[in-house]
Design a protein around this motif. Structure first.
Motif, mmCIF file in Angstrom:
data_model
loop_
_atom_site.group_PDB
_atom_site.id
_atom_site.type_symbol
_atom_site.label_atom_id
_atom_site.label_comp_id
_atom_site.label_asym_id
_atom_site.label_seq_id
_atom_site.Cartn_x
_atom_site.Cartn_y
_atom_site.Cartn_z
ATOM 1 N N THR B 105 20.432 -64.005 8.252
ATOM 2 C CA THR B 105 19.674 -65.124 8.822
ATOM 3 C C THR B 105 18.706 -64.690 9.909
ATOM 4 O OG1 THR B 105 21.454 -65.622 10.390
ATOM 5 C CG2 THR B 105 21.464 -66.801 8.293
ATOM 6 N N SER B 106 18.622 -63.396 10.187
ATOM 7 C CA SER B 106 17.580 -62.927 11.103
ATOM 8 C C SER B 106 16.540 -62.193 10.277
ATOM 9 C CB SER B 106 18.159 -61.998 12.170
ATOM 10 O OG SER B 106 18.665 -60.817 11.581
ATOM 11 N N GLU B 114 21.724 -64.984 16.989
ATOM 12 C CA GLU B 114 22.165 -66.321 17.426
ATOM 13 C C GLU B 114 23.270 -66.899 16.551
ATOM 14 O OE1 GLU B 114 17.823 -67.660 19.168
ATOM 15 O OE2 GLU B 114 18.595 -68.555 17.328
ATOM 16 N N ALA B 115 23.251 -66.551 15.285
ATOM 17 C CA ALA B 115 24.256 -67.099 14.368
ATOM 18 C C ALA B 115 25.663 -66.735 14.841
ATOM 19 C CB ALA B 115 24.020 -66.577 12.963
ATOM 20 N N GLU B 118 26.704 -68.869 17.718
ATOM 21 C CA GLU B 118 27.004 -70.249 17.310
ATOM 22 C C GLU B 118 28.376 -70.356 16.663
ATOM 23 O OE1 GLU B 118 22.300 -71.317 16.497
ATOM 24 O OE2 GLU B 118 23.752 -71.548 14.863
ATOM 25 N N GLU B 179 25.136 -75.414 7.639
ATOM 26 C CA GLU B 179 24.371 -74.698 8.679
ATOM 27 C C GLU B 179 24.685 -73.212 8.712
ATOM 28 O OE1 GLU B 179 21.986 -76.158 10.559
ATOM 29 O OE2 GLU B 179 22.406 -77.865 9.254
#
Lengths: 607, 225
Positions: B105-106, B114-115, B118, B179
């Motif tokens: 996801t980066s 950030e994932a 989170e 998400e």
């Protein structure tokens, strides 16, 4: 603003040290009467300028005694129309660069500048022609990267009149490269953009008779903050009695001239401490609305619907501008608007004619463009230099260096010296075969000649030339190329203006819509990547971007709409250099989607 | 979920238990190589057919095929494939299917983005401890464990008759899938299929892909119903 507030210091000999730029001799630039119109709104500044011109003429001043100078040709065109509508059609309006070129067209200016131009008209080198000159400079032995940095420093220095200081360049290498550059340009009878105003300033300062010939009683300047220092100071020299300048507070953006001078307003007040100061305000406050759409397609459609609704409600389309930060957005936005029956006026970005001159497959456009120049003017030294430099990785810079040395000694231009060049006679005979050919036929003939392929298409970058018509001569096409390589093209039609941030210069609209306002578009993606830029450079980039936002905001007189989107395909995001916050899989489409954020700079737009 | 009948509550509870078991299995298979004990357990297990998802069925079929054909040296074979599939042979960032959400996801395929922050926060909210975990916490095994943990908590809420808490926990699971887990797992399983050589890990890729899609639909139906 007082002298103390400007931060300028007065040294010996009444020079003003602006802390970085070369010291300025106040007396040389002082104007009897000066006025600064500054504020947050272009509309207010333009209203004030137009009113002052009208007042001058009503007061009995002859139109020829008033000159209006703008930051770029589009702003000049727009302001000229406004002045015409106010009964001031006879007042000369032009860009600062055009003014400087007109000064340099004078033989006295050329003598002062040490530069001779064929037929008196300064020949400005285009970007791809500068690439050939770069090859000539490499012959000194500096590495290309070092040479580029040196030239960057020198060009900035030209625009800031840094070369007033004899000790400006002090290494052997710098002095040698500067001399080589000057010799090259002298032999080509040409100038490069950063030195135009510099040479004009020098000429005006050294020749009083010239200065009297070209000056006007009252000079008014719009977009003063977006001019280079040399252009700003040139305006001082041109104003015989009064100089009025208008600038947006906190805005200093490159809209046409390289290296716009951020300290311009401070310096103006330092030179003219008694200057009248007028604030340019908006009549009403500015409302700022923000929209975030799902993806770019939704944004294009949404913005187009918004604008179409405004026009349907009776708003004047000419009072609406849609600003796109990405070039590919212009055409798409224009199409979306046109599809909704909204009249559109497009301000297109300049052509970028570039290529690898050693490889015909990667330089067809510049070869055809160069051929057009020679067909139009067989004594164009710069065009012949390019022509003779094609097909060699070093652009035959060694041979050219020898010719240059001999030519300068004999006070000749390159075009006068071609007889001895290998291939010249054959080239000359080829160009003679182009006589009488016009329009598309000429372009196709030249393309065939370069490629040897009858079916080869005319290069994409030059296809717009066909719009000039079947009878367009090579000279017509060259004029169009010159116009469109150095400035955006303004199509004089009444409609919603679709433009870039830079081409917004000198214009005011009731409503400005900024589209694609996401991180990566502005600020650029590089800004966010500390593995690419240093913290110091990041801070500088931020300052430049903030000034751009001030410039954008100033163009809106009543309403500013900021539009962004939340996601797009990863491929699209990477293609357009957007900052990707997160990558996510879209189960419905099976594509990798990039989540993006509205630009951080929206705070500056909110005011 | 409007007031459930006892029968509906029981059915839902059983489904949550089954979901928890599947997430547990997937988590274990991603956590580390298959050892002898696990291999023996898998060989005894019977895998469902006709699940309603082609990908799930294909996944189970391939795993079962591998287990039935390979007897000698299977743990070594699987260990080699585990390394090949999830660890790779270089640090180029593209030489394996790295089982971390941040990688997928980066934009630059980096770890600890950030994932990871989170999901750490979500684990904490759910009371799931990761103290003994040494890798980045957005590892797929941990994310599967989170879903297993939440499925169990849902079952507990149903058993206690607290339908609202059950609904809330199912909502959290749906959000987590949308998400996080299901937002990157399809890209990850695509890479798995490119790198894995054994039917076992190929099957695991299909199974994961299909199961997550089914589970998301299930949660959506239950919550909206």
């Amino acid at each position: 603003m007082t002298m103390a507030e400007t931060g300028a210091t007065v040294g010996e000999g009444a020079a003003i040290d602006m802390g970085g730029a070369a010291a300025v001799d106040i007396e040389a630039f002082k104007v009897p009467r000066a006025c600064l119109i500054a504020g947050e709104s272009v509309a207010g500044a333009l209203d004030e300028l137009v009113a002052r011109v009208a007042n001058e003429l009503r007061g009995g001043t002859a139109p020829g005694d008033v000159r209006v100078v703008c930051a770029n040709p589009e702003a000049a065109l727009v302001l000229a129309r406004r002045l015409a509508a106010s009964g001031c059609a006879q007042v000369a309006v032009s860009s600062a660069r055009e003014v400087a070129l007109n000064v340099l067209a004078d033989p006295a200016a050329q003598a002062a500048a040490g530069r001779r131009f064929k037929d008196g008209a300064p020949r400005v080198l285009l970007p791809y022609e500068c690439d050939i000159v770069f090859e000539d400079l490499k012959s000194w032995g500096s590495r290309p990267r070092r040479l580029r940095k040196m030239l960057d420093f020198m060009y900035r220095g030209f625009t800031e009149l840094a070369d007033d200081d004899p000790a400006w360049l002090f290494t052997v290498e710098e002095i040698a490269v500067r001399k080589l550059l000057t010799d090259d340009l002298r032999y080509l009878g040409a100038v490069i953009e950063p030195e135009i105003a510099n040479l004009a300033c020098k000429a005006l300062r050294t020749d009083d008779a010239l200065r009297r010939r070209v000056s006007a009683k009252h000079v008014l300047v719009a977009g003063y903050g977006n001019l280079s220092r040399a252009s700003q100071l040139m305006c001082h020299l041109l104003a015989a009695e009064r100089l009025t300048v208008a600038a947006v507070e906190g805005g200093c953006v490159e809209v046409y001239e390289s290296y716009p001078y951020e300290g311009g307003v401070r310096e103006f007040l330092a030179i003219n401490p008694e200057a009248e100061q007028v604030e340019a305000t908006r009549t009403n406050g500015l409302s700022v609305d923000e929209f975030v759409w799902d993806d770019p397609a939704a944004e294009l459609a949404g913005v187009a619907d918004l604008v179409a609704d405004m026009v349907a409600d009776g708003r004047d389309p000419a009072q609406i501008a849609v600003v796109c930060f990405d070039q590919t957005w212009y055409a798409r936005m224009a199409r979306e608007l046109a599809a909704r029956g909204v009249p559109v006026c497009g301000l297109y970005q300049p052509l970028k004619l570039r290529g690898d001159f050693s490889d015909v497959r990667r330089s067809l456009a510049i070869r055809v463009a160069t051929a057009l120049r020679i067909v139009a003017d067989g004594r164009d030294s710069a065009a012949w230099r390019c022509w003779m430099g094609f097909d060699d990785e070093l652009a035959y810079s060694g041979e050219f260096a020898k010719a240059r040395e001999a030519g300068l000694a004999a006070d000749k231009l390159f075009a006068d010296d071609l007889a001895g060049w290998d291939g010249y006679e054959a080239s000359r005979r080829f160009f003679d075969t182009c006589d009488g050919k016009t329009g598309f036929a000429l372009l196709a003939y030249l393309t065939w000649a370069m490629t040897g392929d009858e079916s080869a298409p005319v290069p994409t970058q030059l296809r717009a030339l066909t719009r000039l018509g079947a009878d367009a001569t090579a000279a017509d096409m060259v004029r169009w190329l010159d116009r469109n390589q150095l400035a955006a093209c303004y199509e004089p039609a009444s409609g919603v203006t679709v433009c870039s941030l830079e081409t917004l210069e000198g214009q005011s609209f009731e409503c400005v819509v900024a589209t694609g306002f996401v991180n990566g578009a502005v600020p650029s993606r590089e800004y966010f990547d500390l593995s690419v830029v240093t913290v110091e450079r990041q801070a500088r980039m931020r300052e430049i971007d903030k000034r751009k936002m001030v410039h954008l905001r100033a163009a809106a007189s009543r309403e500013l709409v900021v539009s962004a989107f939340a996601r797009t395909t990863l491929e699209n995001a990477q293609k357009h250099g957007l900052k990707v916050d997160r990558v996510k899989y879209d189960d419905e489409t099976g594509e990798q989607m990039a989540l993006v954020s509205p630009s951080e700079l929206v705070e500056v737009l909110r005011g | 979920m409007p007031g459930l009948t006892n029968e509906e509550r029981n059915d839902l509870s059983v489904l949550c238990e089954q979901r928890a078991a599947t997430y547990g299995l997937l988590g274990r298979l991603y956590h580390s190589e298959v050892d002898e004990e696990l291999l023996a357990g898998l060989r005894k297990a019977s895998f469902p057919q006709g699940s309603g998802s082609d990908a799930v069925d294909e996944g189970y079929r391939r795993i079962a095929t591998y287990l039935s054909r390979n007897r000698d040296g299977a743990t070594l074979d699987l260990a080699v494939d585990y390394v090949r599939t999830f660890l790779g042979h270089s640090n180029s960032g593209v030489s394996a299917a790295y089982p971390y959400e941040s990688v997928y996801t980066s934009e630059k395929r980096l770890l600890m983005q950030e994932a990871r922050d989170e999901v750490m926060a979500l684990y904490g909210l759910a009371g799931m401890s990761v103290e003994n975990w040494v890798d980045p916490e957005d590892h797929i095994a941990l994310e599967m464990e989170y879903m297993q943990h939440m499925a169990r908590l849902t079952r507990e809420a149903l058993a206690a008759g607290d339908d609202d808490a059950a609904l809330e926990r199912m909502g959290a699971q749906k959000t987590f899938l949308c998400e996080h887990l299901a937002a990157w797992a399809p890209m990850f399983t695509k890479d798995m299929k490119a790198f894995a050589k054994t039917d076992f890990y190929q099957g695991l890729a299909y199974l994961t892909e299909g199961f997550l899609r089914m589970d998301r639909e299930f949660l959506k139906t239950v919550i909206e119903g």
